[in-house]
Enzyme design. Structure first.
Site, PDB file in Angstrom:
ATOM      1  N   ASP A 219     -15.252  -3.704  -1.670  1.00 34.78           N
ATOM      2  CA  ASP A 219     -14.949  -3.432  -0.269  1.00 34.78           C
ATOM      3  C   ASP A 219     -16.277  -3.271   0.454  1.00 34.78           C
ATOM      4  OD1 ASP A 219     -12.283  -3.295  -1.133  1.00 34.78           O
ATOM      5  OD2 ASP A 219     -12.480  -1.165  -1.564  1.00 34.78           O
TER       6      ASP A 219
ATOM      7  N   ASP B 110       0.850  -1.190   0.000  1.00 33.71           N
ATOM      8  CA  ASP B 110       0.000   0.000   0.000  1.00 33.71           C
ATOM      9  C   ASP B 110       0.887   1.241   0.000  1.00 33.71           C
ATOM     10  OD1 ASP B 110      -2.074  -1.755   0.120  1.00 33.71           O
ATOM     11  OD2 ASP B 110      -2.815  -1.138   2.092  1.00 33.71           O
TER      12      ASP B 110
END
Length: 241
Positions: A129, A8
């Site tokens: 998500d 990330d």
């Protein structure tokens, strides 16, 4: 089942967030390319890369880091985070990115998702998500009324190559993945489904693998914190019956 390490990116650094909250950030490395090389050395066959700045703002700010990761490793990389146009998809693919993850745009602009799948067959992954079965968008800051299961069926229908399902309540918490919810998504579609969020132990990995329907699992904080050693975990997965 494939075990996939996550990188990330935020401001060029390799970080992890708690439950996707931008203020709950831990920096692990200032050299994402070296991190990618480390994971490949440990046996990774695919690297999952997310531009967190892009996820929050809708505009990639870590292109140089993505280029460096691409140059550093010889395994496929998939990239997501704020990718919301055909032009941006084309640009990233031109850099050598193997797959593009579309999340927010799959909800707010389903026509673009359909166009992307048609224009770049086999290259588009839909990132779902979810919180309590409802899809979250814009860096998880907005929870919609869109049903995660319905979105997974639509993603398959328009030609997505895979789905990444993340339970955002568990992401970065080392609290265990939502096996039942991920399995339910995987049983609804015929394309590969990858689990993300909450993996903290080899038992978590085993539970996902033993469903028999989940294609892969993304791990982030667990391998950065040392809760799981990637090389050991990859070997462990290979031996699960």
């Amino acid at each position: 089942m494939l075990l996939i390490p996550a990188i990330d990116l935020k401001n060029g650094f390799c970080v992890r967030l708690l439950q996707g909250k931008r203020e709950e950030v831990t920096q692990y490395s200032d050299d994402p390319a070296s991190t990618a090389k480390r994971w490949v050395h440990d046996g990774a066959e695919l690297i999952h890369v997310v531009d967190l700045d892009g996820a929050f703002s809708g505009e990639q700010k870590n292109i140089e880091s993505i280029k460096e990761i691409r140059a550093a490793v010889d395994v496929p990389i998939e990239v997501g985070g704020g990718i919301r146009s055909i032009e941006r998809i084309a640009m990233l693919l031109s850099l050598g990115v193997d797959s593009i993850i579309l999340g927010t745009v799959a909800v707010i602009n389903p026509m673009l998702l359909e166009q992307a799948c048609e224009k770049f067959p086999g290259k588009i992954i839909v990132g779902i998500d979810a919180k309590d079965g409802k899809v979250a968008i814009k860096g998880w800051e907005e929870v919609t009324e869109v049903d995660a299961g319905a979105l997974s069926k639509n993603a398959e229908k328009v030609g997505a190559s895979a789905i990444i399902y993340t339970d955002i309540v568990r992401d970065g918490m080392l609290s265990g993945p939502n096996v039942s919810a991920t399995k339910a998504i995987a049983e609804r579609v015929k394309i590969p489904v990858i689990a993300s969020g909450g993996i903290s132990t080899l038992s978590d990995i085993e539970n996902l693998a033993k469903t028999g329907v989940i294609y892969g699992a993304i791990t982030g904080k667990a391998i950065y914190s040392g809760a799981i050693h990637l090389k050991e975990a990859i070997e462990f997965v290979k031996n699960i019956k």
